[in-house]
Design a protein around this motif. Structure first.
Motif, PDB file in Angstrom:
ATOM      1  N   LEU A   1       1.000  -1.501  -0.180  1.00 50.89           N
ATOM      2  CA  LEU A   1      -0.111   0.052   0.110  1.00 50.89           C
ATOM      3  C   LEU A   1       0.674   1.224   0.242  1.00 50.89           C
ATOM      4  O   LEU A   1      -0.030   2.671  -0.639  1.00 50.89           O
ATOM      5  CB  LEU A   1      -0.817   0.414   1.369  1.00 50.89           C
ATOM      6  N   ASP A   2       1.999   0.855  -0.223  1.00 53.42           N
ATOM      7  CA  ASP A   2       2.869   2.415  -0.130  1.00 53.42           C
ATOM      8  C   ASP A   2       2.981   3.185   1.403  1.00 53.42           C
ATOM      9  O   ASP A   2       3.037   4.453   1.082  1.00 53.42           O
ATOM     10  CB  ASP A   2       2.859   3.000  -1.467  1.00 53.42           C
ATOM     11  N   TYR A   3       2.950   2.532   2.570  1.00 52.23           N
ATOM     12  CA  TYR A   3       2.598   3.074   3.672  1.00 52.23           C
ATOM     13  C   TYR A   3       4.191   4.197   3.890  1.00 52.23           C
ATOM     14  O   TYR A   3       5.236   2.927   3.721  1.00 52.23           O
ATOM     15  CB  TYR A   3       1.940   2.766   4.194  1.00 52.23           C
ATOM     16  N   ALA A   4       4.571   5.128   4.279  1.00 51.79           N
ATOM     17  CA  ALA A   4       5.769   5.551   4.794  1.00 51.79           C
ATOM     18  C   ALA A   4       6.418   5.950   6.150  1.00 51.79           C
ATOM     19  O   ALA A   4       4.635   6.373   6.681  1.00 51.79           O
ATOM     20  CB  ALA A   4       6.703   6.611   4.257  1.00 51.79           C
ATOM     21  N   PRO A   5       6.635   4.502   6.683  1.00 48.19           N
ATOM     22  CA  PRO A   5       6.620   5.465   8.510  1.00 48.19           C
ATOM     23  C   PRO A   5       7.576   6.407   8.384  1.00 48.19           C
ATOM     24  O   PRO A   5       8.370   6.464   8.416  1.00 48.19           O
ATOM     25  CB  PRO A   5       7.787   3.676   8.524  1.00 48.19           C
TER      26      PRO A   5
ATOM     27  N   CYS B   1      -0.484  -0.769  18.913  1.00 49.95           N
ATOM     28  CA  CYS B   1      -1.036   0.169  18.018  1.00 49.95           C
ATOM     29  C   CYS B   1      -0.284  -0.635  16.790  1.00 49.95           C
ATOM     30  O   CYS B   1       0.594   1.082  16.563  1.00 49.95           O
ATOM     31  CB  CYS B   1      -1.647   1.130  18.833  1.00 49.95           C
ATOM     32  N   LEU B   2      -0.890  -0.269  15.508  1.00 55.04           N
ATOM     33  CA  LEU B   2      -0.181   0.154  14.227  1.00 55.04           C
ATOM     34  C   LEU B   2      -1.561   1.764  13.889  1.00 55.04           C
ATOM     35  O   LEU B   2      -3.257   1.791  13.563  1.00 55.04           O
ATOM     36  CB  LEU B   2      -0.672  -0.245  12.559  1.00 55.04           C
ATOM     37  N   GLU B   3      -0.468   2.809  13.761  1.00 50.57           N
ATOM     38  CA  GLU B   3      -1.794   3.913  13.233  1.00 50.57           C
ATOM     39  C   GLU B   3      -1.397   4.101  11.977  1.00 50.57           C
ATOM     40  O   GLU B   3      -0.491   4.718  11.494  1.00 50.57           O
ATOM     41  CB  GLU B   3      -1.497   4.813  14.430  1.00 50.57           C
TER      42      GLU B   3
ATOM     43  N   ARG C   1       2.545   4.941  11.743  1.00 51.07           N
ATOM     44  CA  ARG C   1       3.453   5.027  13.286  1.00 51.07           C
ATOM     45  C   ARG C   1       3.077   3.563  14.074  1.00 51.07           C
ATOM     46  O   ARG C   1       2.013   3.005  13.512  1.00 51.07           O
ATOM     47  CB  ARG C   1       3.283   6.054  13.564  1.00 51.07           C
ATOM     48  N   VAL C   2       3.689   2.799  14.433  1.00 53.37           N
ATOM     49  CA  VAL C   2       3.801   2.009  15.196  1.00 53.37           C
ATOM     50  C   VAL C   2       4.360   2.362  16.921  1.00 53.37           C
ATOM     51  O   VAL C   2       5.414   2.245  17.478  1.00 53.37           O
ATOM     52  CB  VAL C   2       4.326   0.275  15.087  1.00 53.37           C
ATOM     53  N   PHE C   3       3.291   1.537  17.853  1.00 49.34           N
ATOM     54  CA  PHE C   3       4.072   2.044  19.504  1.00 49.34           C
ATOM     55  C   PHE C   3       3.173   1.399  20.199  1.00 49.34           C
ATOM     56  O   PHE C   3       2.257   0.845  19.783  1.00 49.34           O
ATOM     57  CB  PHE C   3       3.533   3.142  19.725  1.00 49.34           C
ATOM     58  N   LEU C   4       3.570   0.934  21.264  1.00 50.71           N
ATOM     59  CA  LEU C   4       3.447   0.194  22.199  1.00 50.71           C
ATOM     60  C   LEU C   4       2.088   0.726  23.036  1.00 50.71           C
ATOM     61  O   LEU C   4       1.910   1.916  23.114  1.00 50.71           O
ATOM     62  CB  LEU C   4       4.530  -0.207  23.296  1.00 50.71           C
ATOM     63  N   TYR C   5       0.674  -0.274  22.933  1.00 51.50           N
ATOM     64  CA  TYR C   5       0.050   0.350  23.359  1.00 51.50           C
ATOM     65  C   TYR C   5      -0.445  -0.018  25.122  1.00 51.50           C
ATOM     66  O   TYR C   5      -0.069  -0.789  25.381  1.00 51.50           O
ATOM     67  CB  TYR C   5      -1.210  -0.950  22.928  1.00 51.50           C
ATOM     68  N   ASP C   6      -0.212   2.165  25.571  1.00 52.12           N
ATOM     69  CA  ASP C   6      -0.844   1.513  27.097  1.00 52.12           C
ATOM     70  C   ASP C   6      -2.314   2.207  27.099  1.00 52.12           C
ATOM     71  O   ASP C   6      -1.967   3.647  26.531  1.00 52.12           O
ATOM     72  CB  ASP C   6       0.473   2.382  28.005  1.00 52.12           C
ATOM     73  N   LYS C   7      -2.471   1.057  27.884  1.00 58.04           N
ATOM     74  CA  LYS C   7      -4.354   2.383  28.115  1.00 58.04           C
ATOM     75  C   LYS C   7      -4.066   3.769  28.243  1.00 58.04           C
ATOM     76  O   LYS C   7      -5.133   4.106  28.595  1.00 58.04           O
ATOM     77  CB  LYS C   7      -5.775   0.481  28.426  1.00 58.04           C
ATOM     78  N   TYR C   8      -2.884   3.566  29.634  1.00 59.06           N
ATOM     79  CA  TYR C   8      -3.359   4.707  30.577  1.00 59.06           C
ATOM     80  C   TYR C   8      -2.550   6.064  29.836  1.00 59.06           C
ATOM     81  O   TYR C   8      -3.122   6.783  30.433  1.00 59.06           O
ATOM     82  CB  TYR C   8      -2.995   4.321  31.730  1.00 59.06           C
ATOM     83  N   ASN C   9      -2.263   5.384  29.036  1.00 57.87           N
ATOM     84  CA  ASN C   9      -1.132   7.254  27.804  1.00 57.87           C
ATOM     85  C   ASN C   9      -2.472   7.576  26.426  1.00 57.87           C
ATOM     86  O   ASN C   9      -2.309   6.274  25.722  1.00 57.87           O
ATOM     87  CB  ASN C   9       0.278   6.256  27.320  1.00 57.87           C
ATOM     88  N   ASP C  10      -2.777   8.284  27.135  1.00 58.07           N
ATOM     89  CA  ASP C  10      -4.298   8.617  25.411  1.00 58.07           C
ATOM     90  C   ASP C  10      -3.571   8.954  24.443  1.00 58.07           C
ATOM     91  O   ASP C  10      -3.237  10.002  24.243  1.00 58.07           O
ATOM     92  CB  ASP C  10      -4.631   9.971  26.470  1.00 58.07           C
TER      93      ASP C  10
END
Length: 181
Positions: free
Chosen positions: A62-66, A79-81, A89-98
């Motif tokens: 899909l040609d997305y750039a990180p 989470c893949l956003e 972007r990809v980041f560690l999901y922490d439910k307490y970090n909004d």
């Protein structure tokens, strides 16, 4: 004068959409279509292995750039956003970090816990929340071969819950319930 009022109890699970995708590729194409149709950001929450696979497909097909990728723990939830400008972007999901920004949030049912589902439903009510990866346990694979009546009877006889009576019941006993009608 007596006025009686009542309030319907709100069930947050009514806001949860449940869908099934054939595979992660179909999910990514659906997300891509949402972004093309006007959504600004879509989040996908799953485990590290699933996110790595979807990340590779999003970048190669899909040609997305990180923009930013941070995957330091193997057994964690990430989470893949994906954004409408073609970045991700990809980041560690922490439910307490909004940190979720998506207009749609996809939660992989087999990999997220109930507390994550509850948290997202409580704090991201302005987003469309989707539970995906659902498979019905009652699905029975359909055989494409010709099946005879003898095969069906043999399959029924294999059933552990099927009980064979030691003696034959009289015909009148079997028909007694029909006489009531």
């Amino acid at each position: 004068m007596i006025v009686i009022s009542y309030k319907d109890k709100y069930n947050k699970y009514e806001d949860l959409n449940i869908t099934d995708f054939e595979d992660q590729i179909e999910l990514l194409f659906t997300v891509n279509d949402q972004l093309v149709d006007g959504d600004s950001c879509v989040d996908i929450v799953a485990n590290a292995e699933t996110i790595r696979y979807m990340l590779s497909i999003a970048m190669s097909e899909l040609d997305y750039a990180p923009h930013k990728i941070n995957m330091e723990k193997d057994g964690a939830i990430y989470c893949l956003e994906m954004f409408d400008d073609g970045s991700l972007r990809v980041f560690l999901y922490d439910k307490y970090n909004d940190s979720l920004q998506g207009t749609s949030i996809y939660l992989y049912q087999e990999e997220v816990t109930q507390d994550i589902v509850d948290f997202v439903l409580n704090f991201y009510s302005d987003s469309d929340i989707w539970l995906f990866g659902y498979e019905d346990e009652d699905d029975i694979p359909i055989s494409k071969e010709d099946v005879s009546d003898l095969d069906i009877v043999a399959k029924i006889m294999e059933d552990k819950h099927f009980e064979v009576l030691p003696t034959m019941l009289p015909f009148e006993y079997l028909l007694k319930d029909l006489w009531r009608f």
